[in-house]
Structures are given as C-alpha cells and as structure tokens.
Motif scaffolding. Structure first.
Motif, PDB file in Angstrom:
ATOM      1  N   ILE A  83       0.841  -1.198   0.000  1.00  0.00           N
ATOM      2  CA  ILE A  83       0.000   0.000   0.000  1.00  0.00           C
ATOM      3  C   ILE A  83       0.883   1.258   0.000  1.00  0.00           C
ATOM      4  O   ILE A  83       0.447   2.336  -0.381  1.00  0.00           O
ATOM      5  N   GLU A 103       6.740  -8.455 -10.471  1.00  0.00           N
ATOM      6  CA  GLU A 103       5.832  -7.407 -10.896  1.00  0.00           C
ATOM      7  C   GLU A 103       5.322  -6.700  -9.651  1.00  0.00           C
ATOM      8  O   GLU A 103       4.839  -7.341  -8.705  1.00  0.00           O
ATOM      9  N   LEU A 104       5.422  -5.371  -9.641  1.00  0.00           N
ATOM     10  CA  LEU A 104       5.092  -4.614  -8.442  1.00  0.00           C
ATOM     11  C   LEU A 104       3.816  -3.814  -8.658  1.00  0.00           C
ATOM     12  O   LEU A 104       3.648  -3.179  -9.705  1.00  0.00           O
ATOM     13  N   ILE A 105       2.941  -3.853  -7.676  1.00  0.00           N
ATOM     14  CA  ILE A 105       1.677  -3.138  -7.794  1.00  0.00           C
ATOM     15  C   ILE A 105       1.396  -2.385  -6.506  1.00  0.00           C
ATOM     16  O   ILE A 105       1.424  -2.969  -5.418  1.00  0.00           O
ATOM     17  N   ASN A 106       1.144  -1.092  -6.649  1.00  0.00           N
ATOM     18  CA  ASN A 106       0.814  -0.255  -5.510  1.00  0.00           C
ATOM     19  C   ASN A 106      -0.691  -0.380  -5.262  1.00  0.00           C
ATOM     20  O   ASN A 106      -1.495   0.193  -5.993  1.00  0.00           O
ATOM     21  N   THR A 107      -1.045  -1.170  -4.245  1.00  0.00           N
ATOM     22  CA  THR A 107      -2.465  -1.380  -3.992  1.00  0.00           C
ATOM     23  C   THR A 107      -2.691  -1.823  -2.561  1.00  0.00           C
ATOM     24  O   THR A 107      -1.756  -2.097  -1.820  1.00  0.00           O
ATOM     25  N   ASN A 108      -3.961  -1.845  -2.181  1.00  0.00           N
ATOM     26  CA  ASN A 108      -4.346  -2.250  -0.845  1.00  0.00           C
ATOM     27  C   ASN A 108      -4.630  -3.760  -0.875  1.00  0.00           C
ATOM     28  O   ASN A 108      -5.609  -4.189  -1.487  1.00  0.00           O
ATOM     29  N   GLN A 111      -6.256  -5.368  -4.218  1.00  0.00           N
ATOM     30  CA  GLN A 111      -7.283  -4.660  -4.983  1.00  0.00           C
ATOM     31  C   GLN A 111      -6.864  -4.516  -6.445  1.00  0.00           C
ATOM     32  O   GLN A 111      -5.734  -4.149  -6.722  1.00  0.00           O
ATOM     33  N   GLY A 112      -7.774  -4.826  -7.347  1.00  0.00           N
ATOM     34  CA  GLY A 112      -7.466  -4.737  -8.774  1.00  0.00           C
ATOM     35  C   GLY A 112      -7.021  -6.071  -9.348  1.00  0.00           C
ATOM     36  O   GLY A 112      -7.051  -6.272 -10.552  1.00  0.00           O
ATOM     37  N   LEU A 113      -6.591  -6.985  -8.462  1.00  0.00           N
ATOM     38  CA  LEU A 113      -6.138  -8.304  -8.928  1.00  0.00           C
ATOM     39  C   LEU A 113      -7.170  -9.391  -8.647  1.00  0.00           C
ATOM     40  O   LEU A 113      -7.097 -10.484  -9.195  1.00  0.00           O
ATOM     41  N   GLU A 114      -8.113  -9.078  -7.765  1.00  0.00           N
ATOM     42  CA  GLU A 114      -8.970 -10.137  -7.237  1.00  0.00           C
ATOM     43  C   GLU A 114      -9.837 -10.827  -8.285  1.00  0.00           C
ATOM     44  O   GLU A 114     -10.057 -12.030  -8.210  1.00  0.00           O
ATOM     45  N   ASN A 115     -10.310 -10.076  -9.280  1.00  0.00           N
ATOM     46  CA  ASN A 115     -11.177 -10.717 -10.284  1.00  0.00           C
ATOM     47  C   ASN A 115     -10.415 -11.706 -11.142  1.00  0.00           C
ATOM     48  O   ASN A 115     -10.813 -12.856 -11.298  1.00  0.00           O
ATOM     49  N   ARG A 116      -9.306 -11.240 -11.712  1.00  0.00           N
ATOM     50  CA  ARG A 116      -8.630 -12.030 -12.742  1.00  0.00           C
ATOM     51  C   ARG A 116      -7.600 -13.006 -12.189  1.00  0.00           C
ATOM     52  O   ARG A 116      -7.259 -13.968 -12.857  1.00  0.00           O
ATOM     53  N   LEU A 120      -5.349 -18.628  -9.076  1.00  0.00           N
ATOM     54  CA  LEU A 120      -4.147 -18.827  -9.903  1.00  0.00           C
ATOM     55  C   LEU A 120      -2.840 -18.858  -9.131  1.00  0.00           C
ATOM     56  O   LEU A 120      -1.816 -19.248  -9.665  1.00  0.00           O
TER      57      LEU A 120
END
Lengths: 263, 122
Positions: A83, A103-108, A111-116, A120
């Motif tokens: 976060i 792969e780096l993602i700025n998120t809580n 969030q943003g990954l949960e659907n796809r 996996l």
C-alpha cells in the motif's frame, strides 16, 4: 529433481535497499525467510508457477523466494503488492540488486487483482502488520502501514485471509507471520472453516515478541470434516451442540505435527 | 509492468461492473530479454484473455500477435516466440491504465501501476 550442492540463496542484507518510510528486514522477515528455507524441498517439488507477496516492504522476502527457486532452475512469475509507494521503489531496487524480477503493484492487499487472479496463485507469503494498535492507525501513510494491526493486531490479517483464499490455486500454499497476541490458533480455526489445514513451520521467541510462521494449504479431509460437523451441528438441538463440540475437542487437528504428512 | 500483469488487473471501483480490460496509454515501453519457458507459456495460455492481451500488445507498439489464438498454435515455435515476447519481455514503464467503464486513470510510473482507490471509490 537434481538439487544443486550450493547453499540456498536468499537476499543479502547489504543489497537490500532502504528508505525512512519503509520497514527494514527484522526478526519477523528473517523468520519468514527461514520458514521458506525450512520448507524448501517441498517448495521445489511444489513447482509454483505464480508466487505473490502481499505487503512486500523492503523486498527482502520476495527476493529471497525468487532467488531460492531460481537457483534450482524453477522459473516462476512473481507479483508483489504494497500500500506504501516507497516500499515498492525499495523492493524494486532490492530485486534489481539481486538480478531477479517481480511485478510490483501499488495497492491495498490485492485490490485490482482479485477478479482475474482468482485461483491462480500457487504460493502467497505475507508478513502482515500484526502489532496491536488503536484501530485508527491501521492503513495510515508510510511506515505505520507496515506494522499497525488494530485490535489484537488482527484488522489487516482478517482482511487478508479471505483474499488469500480467493487467490490461491487448488494446490496453493499460504505462509503467514503471526504474533501470539494475534491468537494464531483462532486464525487456524478460521482457515479450517474454509477447508485449510495448517502447521507451524517456525516458532521463534525474541525479547519483544513470540512469532509463529504458519503454513496453510487446502485439505479435502479438513473440508469434509467441517461439512460433517456443520451438518451434525444443524441436526442436533441446541442442547446437543455443546456436547458434540466438546467431544470433538481432542481431535481438532489445527496444530498438525509435521511428521504426520508430507507438507 | 508486463502484459501478463495487465491481463490480471481490472478496475474495481465501486459500482463498476465491467472493469476489464484496462486500456493502456503507453508513454514509455521498455524491452527486457528473458529466457523462454514453453511450459509456463502453455500453462498461462489457458488463463489469459487473448483479445485483451493482443489489444494491449498493440497499444504497446507490438502488433505481431494474431487477433485470435487457440491452443494448437502453441505447437508453432514462431507463435511461442511472439507470445513470449509480448507477454513477458515488454514492460510498460510510464503511462496509464484506463478503466473501460469510468475512464478513471490508474497511473503507471517506473513500471509500477498505482491501483489504490480513493475513499469515495471503495
């Protein structure tokens, strides 16, 4: 699988980058990496394709995991979230210094990954903010977000668990750092209700805290047991429930011993 | 950010029903050579939304992917090579990901997408 004779590689502290707003590797980070090392031969056999760290901080843990698997020729895809934007910059530098990539993602959390990304991920590692604090410190900016865990240190952990359950593949494993104050046995029971078995990979007491690194995996027996128990509890009248539950107590296997299975 | 990651991201702003795929606005794309792993590519093939992937690849300036793909194509080395390149060797370094429903921009700086939602979006 042919195993190299070299000692397992993990991130080197002198190559771990830092920033005043980012948590530096400490006893909890070392315990988590030690747990991965202790479980290394299982991880190599597990052959994870997709690995993820939720809350990567300095990048010490995800870098160590990548090094450990790459050393044995295992080519996985790594995703790390945090976060705190500074944590991702530091993680990026730490990864680069060791010649590995995530792969780096700025998120809580995710969030943003949960659907796809659902179903996996083969390995999730989490060193969550577990320190008991007032609730309003949870998710504060900067380094506070790395440790402030709210009531019993469980606020963020309890949000991560269902996300991890959602993201993990059928064969997926979760490694979670907890503190005694977090009530780890209750965490194991919560996960048991979702069909996960668990065991403590590492237990370590320091002057300040007592840490447990717990590994969770989906277990069909556990799931069946839970379903049976539910059905039984539904059938029995309220007077019978207590008797039934008490009868189950000696066999609740949420602290599995490591020699009873291959995990 | 690699295109495999892009394929796993969606906009989950409150009320958004179709937040996938995010449209790519590319300002800077970099290429980094990585060794090809056919097993991994085959495994991921089933998980990837190909249409979103091919569109994303085009937005990154690489138009060599077919519009549609089926698993028989994985037998072709040439196909694998292109698929590998687009999936893992192209990195969106600077730019943005745009929510297809609301147009909300998720910025990508130094290769890191910022998917954090504002308070009124959660």
């Amino acid at each position: 699988m042919a195993s190299s004779m070299l000692p397992p590689r993990t991130a080197q502290i002198r190559l771990v980058s830092s920033h005043k707003e980012v948590y530096e590797p400490d006893d909890d980070s070392f315990a988590l990496v030690d747990a991965l090392l202790a479980d290394r031969s299982n991880l190599l056999e597990h052959r994870p394709a997709l690995c993820m760290e939720i809350g990567c901080g300095s990048g010490y843990v995800i870098t160590s995991l990548a090094l450990m698997l790459e050393q044995e020729g295992l080519d996985a895809f790594y995703i790390a979230t945090d976060i705190n934007p500074y944590a991702l910059s530091v993680t990026h530098q730490t990864l680069e210094a060791h010649g590995v990539h995530a792969e780096l993602i700025n998120t809580n959390i995710a969030q943003g990954l949960e659907n796809r990304l659902s179903g996996l991920v083969d390995v999730i590692v989490v060193n969550p903010p577990y320190v008991p604090t007032p609730e309003d410190e949870v998710g504060a900016e900067g380094i506070t977000s790395s440790w402030a865990g709210g009531e019993n240190g469980r606020s963020v952990i309890d949000r991560i668990l269902p996300v991890a359950d959602h993201l993990l593949s059928e064969k997926g494993w979760l490694y979670l750092v907890t503190l005694t104050a977090n009530n780890p046995s209750e965490i194991c029971l919560l996960m048991r209700e979702k069909g996960y078995a668990s065991r403590i990979v590492i237990q370590r007491s320091t002057e300040e805290e007592s840490l447990h690194i717990i590994k969770f995996w989906r277990d069909f027996e556990t799931k069946e047991d839970e379903e049976k128990k539910k059905a039984m509890a539904d059938k029995s009248a309220s007077t019978g429930i207590m008797e039934y539950l008490l009868g189950q107590l000696p066999q609740l296997p949420f602290w599995r011993s490591s020699d009873s299975n291959n995990y | 950010m690699r295109l495999l990651t892009h394929n796993m991201l969606s906009s989950n702003i409150k009320g958004v029903t179709n937040g996938f795929p995010l449209r790519i606005e590319a300002e800077k794309v970099v290429e980094k050579v990585v060794e090809m792993n056919a097993d991994f590519l085959k495994k991921m093939f089933e998980k990837i939304d190909w249409k979103a992937f091919a569109d994303a690849s085009r937005a990154m300036g690489y138009a060599e992917l077919p519009e549609e793909a089926d698993s028989s194509m994985l037998e072709s080395d040439e196909f694998l090579q292109r698929y590998h390149h687009a999936l893992l060797e192209l990195h969106l370094e600077e730019g943005a990901l745009i929510c297809p429903e609301t147009g909300r921009r998720f910025p990508v700086n130094k290769g890191i997408p910022n998917m954090l939602l504002h308070e009124d979006e959660v």
